[in-house]
Each structure stands twice: as C-alpha cells, then as structure tokens.
Design an enzyme around this catalytic site. Structure first.
Site, PDB file in Angstrom:
ATOM      1  N   LYS A   1       0.819  -1.208   0.000  1.00 57.17           N
ATOM      2  CA  LYS A   1       0.000   0.000   0.000  1.00 57.17           C
ATOM      3  C   LYS A   1       0.858   1.266   0.000  1.00 57.17           C
ATOM      4  O   LYS A   1       0.589   2.228   0.692  1.00 57.17           O
ATOM      5  CB  LYS A   1      -0.927  -0.001   1.213  1.00 57.17           C
ATOM      6  CG  LYS A   1      -1.876  -1.197   1.232  1.00 57.17           C
ATOM      7  CD  LYS A   1      -2.842  -1.143   2.391  1.00 57.17           C
ATOM      8  CE  LYS A   1      -3.741  -2.340   2.491  1.00 57.17           C
ATOM      9  NZ  LYS A   1      -4.293  -2.850   1.276  1.00 57.17           N
ATOM     10  N   CYS A   2       1.897   1.244  -0.815  1.00 53.10           N
ATOM     11  CA  CYS A   2       2.882   2.322  -0.863  1.00 53.10           C
ATOM     12  C   CYS A   2       2.846   2.983  -2.236  1.00 53.10           C
ATOM     13  O   CYS A   2       2.483   2.339  -3.223  1.00 53.10           O
ATOM     14  CB  CYS A   2       4.267   1.704  -0.605  1.00 53.10           C
ATOM     15  SG  CYS A   2       5.660   2.826  -0.744  1.00 53.10           S
ATOM     16  N   GLY A   3       3.241   4.234  -2.299  1.00 56.33           N
ATOM     17  CA  GLY A   3       3.330   4.911  -3.588  1.00 56.33           C
ATOM     18  C   GLY A   3       4.307   4.225  -4.538  1.00 56.33           C
ATOM     19  O   GLY A   3       4.211   4.367  -5.749  1.00 56.33           O
ATOM     20  N   PHE A   4       5.256   3.484  -3.970  1.00 53.22           N
ATOM     21  CA  PHE A   4       6.242   2.780  -4.789  1.00 53.22           C
ATOM     22  C   PHE A   4       5.819   1.346  -5.127  1.00 53.22           C
ATOM     23  O   PHE A   4       6.539   0.636  -5.830  1.00 53.22           O
ATOM     24  CB  PHE A   4       7.601   2.741  -4.074  1.00 53.22           C
ATOM     25  CG  PHE A   4       8.211   4.102  -3.880  1.00 53.22           C
ATOM     26  CD1 PHE A   4       8.652   4.848  -4.958  1.00 53.22           C
ATOM     27  CD2 PHE A   4       8.327   4.646  -2.608  1.00 53.22           C
ATOM     28  CE1 PHE A   4       9.212   6.112  -4.777  1.00 53.22           C
ATOM     29  CE2 PHE A   4       8.877   5.907  -2.417  1.00 53.22           C
ATOM     30  CZ  PHE A   4       9.320   6.639  -3.504  1.00 53.22           C
ATOM     31  N   THR A   5       4.653   0.917  -4.652  1.00 56.23           N
ATOM     32  CA  THR A   5       4.198  -0.460  -4.873  1.00 56.23           C
ATOM     33  C   THR A   5       4.224  -0.864  -6.354  1.00 56.23           C
ATOM     34  O   THR A   5       4.566  -2.011  -6.657  1.00 56.23           O
ATOM     35  CB  THR A   5       2.791  -0.671  -4.261  1.00 56.23           C
ATOM     36  OG1 THR A   5       2.880  -0.424  -2.859  1.00 56.23           O
ATOM     37  CG2 THR A   5       2.280  -2.080  -4.491  1.00 56.23           C
TER      38      THR A   5
END
Length: 169
Positions: free
Chosen positions: A38-42
C-alpha cells in the site's frame, strides 16, 4: 553488527515460516528489496518482475521482504501479501516472511546488508519501502539504492555483475 559472517550464512524465514537458506544463492547475483502493498512505490513490483523475467534464467535472484515499518503500508497477513503480489503484479520471485528492517527487531538479513553498505551520507537505516540492495555472485553487497530508484534503471548494474559472474546475457 550482525552475527552472520557472510551473506551465505543468512537463513531468513520464507512466507511459510520455513528457513530460506541463502547458501542456495551462491553464484547468483541477488537483488533484495523491502516491499509493501500500500505504498506509492508499490508499482515497482511490476519493474521487479520484469527484471526477474529478463535476468532470472541468467543468474539473477530477486527477493522481496515485506515490511510494515513505514506508514503501516504492509498491514496484511502473509497470505494476503502473497495473493496481492500474484494477482496485481504477477510476481514469481520469492516474497519472504514479513520482517522489520530497522530497530532492535530488525531481521538479521537487514542488519547484515546495512552493516555492509551504508546509504547516503553514511546513514545505515532503511528510509522507506522499496530500498534496493545488490549482492554480487560472491556474496558481497555491491550496491544500495533509494526507494525512488526504478528497478529498470538497475539493469546495467545487474548486467555488469552477471557478466562478471560468467553468465551469458
């Protein structure tokens, strides 16, 4: 300092809780990434899987270590994490057991990696999800990149170490 004297001494737990013996990686170039769903980098999972498809049969091993220490962006169970990676990004590389990468409970793998290769300005801690470490075919940590570094941009470094190891590209 970590208690492991070499990369190949490490035996983290896989997603089932079984020992994943790094001695099985001897001779391979290894990319280790702390991951989160659930990360912007996912979306980097996609790039990591592309590297896996491109170089996996040429001597590259990619290992993902889920971590919930940054913004609680990996809250899921081991089963939920595996399912997410498979369904959303078609991940075929091993995503191991969820761990801590910083602090007193940091997994020995990350204690070892941080001891071997400090980050920018000598900072040893992991700053965020999707930091990347590259280990050459002799088990030496040869690269460390921030979360903002795309997996695709690591291709030339990966190719350099695969070639040094005698792998045909």
């Amino acid at each position: 300092m970590s208690s492991a004297t070499s990369f190949y001494d490490l035996k983290p737990a896989d997603k089932s809780g079984e020992s994943f013996d790094f001695s099985t990686l001897k001779g391979k170039v290894v990319l280790i990434v702390n991951v989160a769903s659930k990360c912007g980098f996912t979306p980097q999972y996609k790039g990591l899987e592309e590297l896996n498809k491109k170089y996996g049969d040429k001597g590259l091993a990619i290992l993902g270590f889920p971590c919930n220490q940054f913004g609680h962006q990996e809250p899921g169970t081991q089963e939920e994490i595996s399912s997410f990676c498979q369904l959303n990004y078609g991940v075929t590389f091993p995503v191991l057991k969820k761990i801590d990468v910083n602090g007193d409970n940091a997994d020995p793998v990350y204690k070892f990696l941080k001891d071997q290769k400090a980050g920018l300005l000598g900072f040893r801690g992991i700053k965020w999800n999707f930091e990347k470490f590259l280990i050459d075919s002799d088990g030496k940590v040869v690269g460390r990149w921030a979360s903002t570094t795309s997996p695709a941009s690591l291709s030339s470094e990966i190719e350099k170490y695969l070639s040094k190891a005698g792998n045909k590209l």
